[in-house]
Design an enzyme around this catalytic site. Structure first.
Site, PDB file in Angstrom:
ATOM      1  CG  HIS A  72     -59.176  36.578  11.553  1.00 29.22           C
ATOM      2  ND1 HIS A  72     -58.058  36.471  10.775  1.00 29.22           N
ATOM      3  CD2 HIS A  72     -58.789  36.195  12.789  1.00 29.22           C
ATOM      4  CE1 HIS A  72     -57.048  36.051  11.509  1.00 29.22           C
ATOM      5  NE2 HIS A  72     -57.469  35.866  12.738  1.00 29.22           N
ATOM      6  CE1 TYR A 200     -56.400  37.229   2.560  1.00 31.99           C
ATOM      7  CE2 TYR A 200     -55.660  36.179   0.534  1.00 31.99           C
ATOM      8  CZ  TYR A 200     -56.405  36.147   1.699  1.00 31.99           C
ATOM      9  OH  TYR A 200     -57.145  35.035   1.999  1.00 31.99           O
ATOM     10  CE  LYS A 296     -64.995  32.643  -1.273  1.00 30.78           C
ATOM     11  NZ  LYS A 296     -64.796  32.864   0.158  1.00 30.78           N
ATOM     12  CE1 TYR A 384     -60.271  36.177   1.990  1.00 33.56           C
ATOM     13  CE2 TYR A 384     -61.369  35.731   4.082  1.00 33.56           C
ATOM     14  CZ  TYR A 384     -60.248  35.664   3.279  1.00 33.56           C
ATOM     15  OH  TYR A 384     -59.108  35.066   3.750  1.00 33.56           O
TER      16      TYR A 384
HETATM   17  P1  FAD Z   1     -59.462  16.355  -0.557  1.00 26.86           P
HETATM   18  O1  FAD Z   1     -59.207  17.109   0.678  1.00 26.86           O
HETATM   19  O2  FAD Z   1     -58.403  16.291  -1.593  1.00 26.86           O
HETATM   20  O3  FAD Z   1     -59.872  14.872  -0.127  1.00 26.86           O
HETATM   21  C1  FAD Z   1     -59.953  13.804  -1.049  1.00 26.86           C
HETATM   22  C2  FAD Z   1     -59.642  12.500  -0.323  1.00 26.86           C
HETATM   23  O4  FAD Z   1     -59.834  11.407  -1.206  1.00 26.86           O
HETATM   24  C3  FAD Z   1     -58.189  12.435   0.137  1.00 26.86           C
HETATM   25  O5  FAD Z   1     -58.154  12.099   1.497  1.00 26.86           O
HETATM   26  C4  FAD Z   1     -57.583  11.352  -0.751  1.00 26.86           C
HETATM   27  O6  FAD Z   1     -56.552  10.652  -0.081  1.00 26.86           O
HETATM   28  C5  FAD Z   1     -58.791  10.470  -1.025  1.00 26.86           C
HETATM   29  N1  FAD Z   1     -58.681   9.657  -2.242  1.00 26.86           N
HETATM   30  C6  FAD Z   1     -58.136  10.016  -3.437  1.00 26.86           C
HETATM   31  N2  FAD Z   1     -58.241   9.012  -4.321  1.00 26.86           N
HETATM   32  C7  FAD Z   1     -58.866   7.992  -3.682  1.00 26.86           C
HETATM   33  C8  FAD Z   1     -59.261   6.683  -4.070  1.00 26.86           C
HETATM   34  N3  FAD Z   1     -59.002   6.242  -5.306  1.00 26.86           N
HETATM   35  N4  FAD Z   1     -59.877   5.901  -3.183  1.00 26.86           N
HETATM   36  C9  FAD Z   1     -60.139   6.351  -1.927  1.00 26.86           C
HETATM   37  N5  FAD Z   1     -59.781   7.590  -1.494  1.00 26.86           N
HETATM   38  C10 FAD Z   1     -59.161   8.399  -2.359  1.00 26.86           C
HETATM   39  N6  FAD Z   1     -59.506  25.946   0.745  1.00 26.86           N
HETATM   40  C11 FAD Z   1     -60.196  26.829   1.523  1.00 26.86           C
HETATM   41  O7  FAD Z   1     -61.429  26.742   1.593  1.00 26.86           O
HETATM   42  N7  FAD Z   1     -59.590  27.813   2.260  1.00 26.86           N
HETATM   43  C12 FAD Z   1     -58.250  27.959   2.236  1.00 26.86           C
HETATM   44  O8  FAD Z   1     -57.731  28.822   2.949  1.00 26.86           O
HETATM   45  C13 FAD Z   1     -57.482  27.074   1.390  1.00 26.86           C
HETATM   46  N8  FAD Z   1     -56.130  27.153   1.337  1.00 26.86           N
HETATM   47  C14 FAD Z   1     -55.418  26.192   0.674  1.00 26.86           C
HETATM   48  C15 FAD Z   1     -54.052  26.258   0.717  1.00 26.86           C
HETATM   49  C16 FAD Z   1     -53.295  25.293   0.078  1.00 26.86           C
HETATM   50  C17 FAD Z   1     -51.796  25.409   0.131  1.00 26.86           C
HETATM   51  C18 FAD Z   1     -53.943  24.213  -0.605  1.00 26.86           C
HETATM   52  C19 FAD Z   1     -53.140  23.123  -1.280  1.00 26.86           C
HETATM   53  C20 FAD Z   1     -55.314  24.130  -0.653  1.00 26.86           C
HETATM   54  C21 FAD Z   1     -56.070  25.112  -0.024  1.00 26.86           C
HETATM   55  N9  FAD Z   1     -57.455  25.088  -0.039  1.00 26.86           N
HETATM   56  C22 FAD Z   1     -58.159  26.033   0.672  1.00 26.86           C
HETATM   57  C23 FAD Z   1     -58.167  24.051  -0.793  1.00 26.86           C
HETATM   58  C24 FAD Z   1     -58.659  22.892   0.067  1.00 26.86           C
HETATM   59  O9  FAD Z   1     -57.607  22.351   0.794  1.00 26.86           O
HETATM   60  C25 FAD Z   1     -59.333  21.816  -0.829  1.00 26.86           C
HETATM   61  O10 FAD Z   1     -60.230  22.451  -1.687  1.00 26.86           O
HETATM   62  C26 FAD Z   1     -60.046  20.746   0.014  1.00 26.86           C
HETATM   63  O11 FAD Z   1     -59.116  19.858   0.576  1.00 26.86           O
HETATM   64  C27 FAD Z   1     -61.048  19.950  -0.841  1.00 26.86           C
HETATM   65  O12 FAD Z   1     -61.617  18.913  -0.083  1.00 26.86           O
HETATM   66  P2  FAD Z   1     -62.082  17.568  -0.730  1.00 26.86           P
HETATM   67  O13 FAD Z   1     -62.660  16.741   0.378  1.00 26.86           O
HETATM   68  O14 FAD Z   1     -62.894  17.827  -1.931  1.00 26.86           O
HETATM   69  O15 FAD Z   1     -60.759  16.881  -1.305  1.00 26.86           O
HETATM   70  C1  DHB Z   2     -54.783  30.454   4.156  1.00 25.02           C
HETATM   71  C2  DHB Z   2     -54.785  29.923   2.885  1.00 25.02           C
HETATM   72  C3  DHB Z   2     -55.345  30.627   1.853  1.00 25.02           C
HETATM   73  O1  DHB Z   2     -55.376  30.107   0.622  1.00 25.02           O
HETATM   74  C4  DHB Z   2     -55.917  31.873   2.072  1.00 25.02           C
HETATM   75  O2  DHB Z   2     -56.452  32.564   1.026  1.00 25.02           O
HETATM   76  C5  DHB Z   2     -55.927  32.393   3.341  1.00 25.02           C
HETATM   77  C6  DHB Z   2     -55.363  31.687   4.394  1.00 25.02           C
HETATM   78  C7  DHB Z   2     -54.173  29.689   5.251  1.00 25.02           C
HETATM   79  O3  DHB Z   2     -53.652  28.598   4.982  1.00 25.02           O
HETATM   80  O4  DHB Z   2     -54.180  30.164   6.403  1.00 25.02           O
END
Ligand code: FAD
Ligand code: DHB
Length: 390
Positions: A72, A200, A296, A384
């Site tokens: 995009h 958005y 983010k 962004y």
């Molecule tokens: P996580 O993905 O949470 O991974 C942590 C892992 O650790 C998990 O697999 C968990 O099971 C494991 N774990 C937990 N405790 C233990 C333990 N005690 N022992 C072993 N393993 C354990 N981010 C973006 O950049 N762009 C987006 O568009 C965006 N949209 C989002 C939309 C939604 C609806 C949501 C909920 C989140 C969104 N995010 C977005 C955020 C993004 O999903 C998270 O920031 C990302 O998953 C962070 O990655 P992480 O590896 O730090 O943590």
């Molecule tokens: C999506 C999620 C977001 O939080 C965002 O800002 C843009 C797109 C998505 O899930 O596609």
């Protein structure tokens, strides 16, 4: 068992770190509470920043993203039905890739396993110990048996609800938090999105976001109460509200389809400082949460582990602890800018029940400004597509 870096969590942070370490020639083991099938199906983020997509390519894990992901060059901002475009390409000459986080996770797991790298899924009872020694230890159980991993370093990539952050002794960390009085009801459906780019949409009934996972799969979100029960929303109600918040042509341009995923996410901003204690280093959601409006979270998680991997490389190759010592400062400088941007997007676009008519007029002025001033839309575009990771 012994390894150089023990990694807790197989989310984007933990998996990317294992690949970065492997590329630099260092060993790691990941332990993960959930099953492989669970983490590969967990629907979350969708936007990959420009540099992060490049890093996936560099690590040899970008092929499917390049084939199936959608590039995009801008986004649309709806203001009570009037849509205006922010053109990333002309403003900052960069783009982003829309590709589901769980697809990234699948690609990373496959790559790591094909390198022969260790990922222990389905573990329980994770503990981290001796963090202030130079041989910290991870303990866990798998199939009823107890295991121990002796490490040089531990990376706490275990998300917001993990065990690493709470293990750090009281008094070391300072928490910074803001909880918002709204959440997002998210759906996935078998239908084409209303536009080929993300919309958005600011609306007097509340915010709506129209995204996608493929040309025929819509990902959409509606601002809702943070305590809302997703099951209380029928598919018909979701579609009617999504159409309304798109504006007068919502009925015409939003095609409906079978909804195959529905869930509510509460929204918060959260940071801990410092992000390290002894030989434990926190990365990703374990150390910070952003409201999703700026897209983010996953990108910040990847930036943290990139900085950590550079610090590990400097430690083993030149015996320098300067980058390890500076890890928190390096990460936080980028994290707080992403917090600022996520807060800006969130407060500009959502209906806050505590706001009065002054705030609504202020939001409309802000929306008009960011979509009509070249300076303001360039600032939005620059944030962004992702700030530098140099
Ligand atoms: P996580 O993905 O949470 O991974 C942590 C892992 O650790 C998990 O697999 C968990 O099971 C494991 N774990 C937990 N405790 C233990 C333990 N005690 N022992 C072993 N393993 C354990 N981010 C973006 O950049 N762009 C987006 O568009 C965006 N949209 C989002 C939309 C939604 C609806 C949501 C909920 C989140 C969104 N995010 C977005 C955020 C993004 O999903 C998270 O920031 C990302 O998953 C962070 O990655 P992480 O590896 O730090 O943590
Ligand atoms: C999506 C999620 C977001 O939080 C965002 O800002 C843009 C797109 C998505 O899930 O596609």
């Amino acid at each position: 068992m012994r390894t150089q870096v023990g990694i807790i969590g197989a989310g984007p942070a933990g998996l990317m770190l294992s690949l970065l370490l492997h590329r630099a020639g260092f060993s790691s083991v990941i332990i993960e509470t959930r099953s492989r099938a669970y983490v590969e199906a967990r629907v979350r983020a969708g936007v990959i920043e420009h540099w992060a997509a490049g890093l996936l390519d560099e690590l040899g894990v970008g092929a499917r993203m390049r084939k199936e992901g959608l590039v995009h060059e801008g986004i649309e901002i709806g203001i009570n039905g009037e849509r205006r475009r922010i053109d990333f390409k002309s403003l900052v000459n960069k783009d982003i890739v829309v590709y589901g986080q769980h697809e990234v996770v699948k690609d990373l797991i496959q790559a790591r396993l094909s390198q022969g790298g260790g990922i222990e899924f389905d573990v329980s009872g994770t503990q981290v110990d001796r963090l202030d020694s130079d041989q910290p230890i991870i303990r866990f159980k798998k199939n009823g048996e107890s295991h121990e991993i002796a490490c040089d370093f531990i990376a706490g990539c275990d998300g917001f609800h993990g065990v690493c952050r709470p293990t750090i002794p009281a008094g070391v960390l300072t928490e910074f938090e803001r909880v918002y009085p709204f959440g997002w009801l998210g759906i996935l459906s078998e239908s084409p999105p209303p536009s080929h780019e993300l919309i958005y949409s600011y609306h007097d009934r509340g915010f709506g976001l129209y995204s996608m996972r493929a040309p025929n799969i819509t990902r959409a979100y509606l601002q809702c109460d943070p305590e809302e029960d997703a099951k209380k929303w029928s598919d018909e109600e979701v579609w009617a509200e999504l159409k309304r918040r798109l504006g007068p042509d919502g009925e015409k341009i939003l095609k409906t389809g079978r909804v195959f995923e529905k869930g509510v996410t509460a929204m918060r901003s959260f940071v801990v400082e410092p992000m390290q204690f002894g030989r434990l280093f926190l990365a990703g959601d374990a150390a910070h949460i952003v409201p999703p409006t700026g897209a983010k979270g996953m990108n910040l998680a990847i930036a943290d582990v990139l900085f950590f991997a550079r610090a590990i490389e400097a430690f083993y190759k030149s015996k320098s602890t300067a980058l390890l010592d500076g890890y928190t400062k390096k990460c936080l400088s980028r994290i707080w800018k992403a917090q600022r941007f996520s807060y800006f997007m969130t407060t500009m676009l959502h209906l806050n029940p505590k706001d009065g008519n002054f705030d609504r007029r202020r939001q409309l002025a802000e929306l008009d400004y960011v979509t009509s001033s070249k300076a303001a839309s360039t600032a939005l575009a620059e944030n962004y597509v992702g700030l530098p990771v140099d």
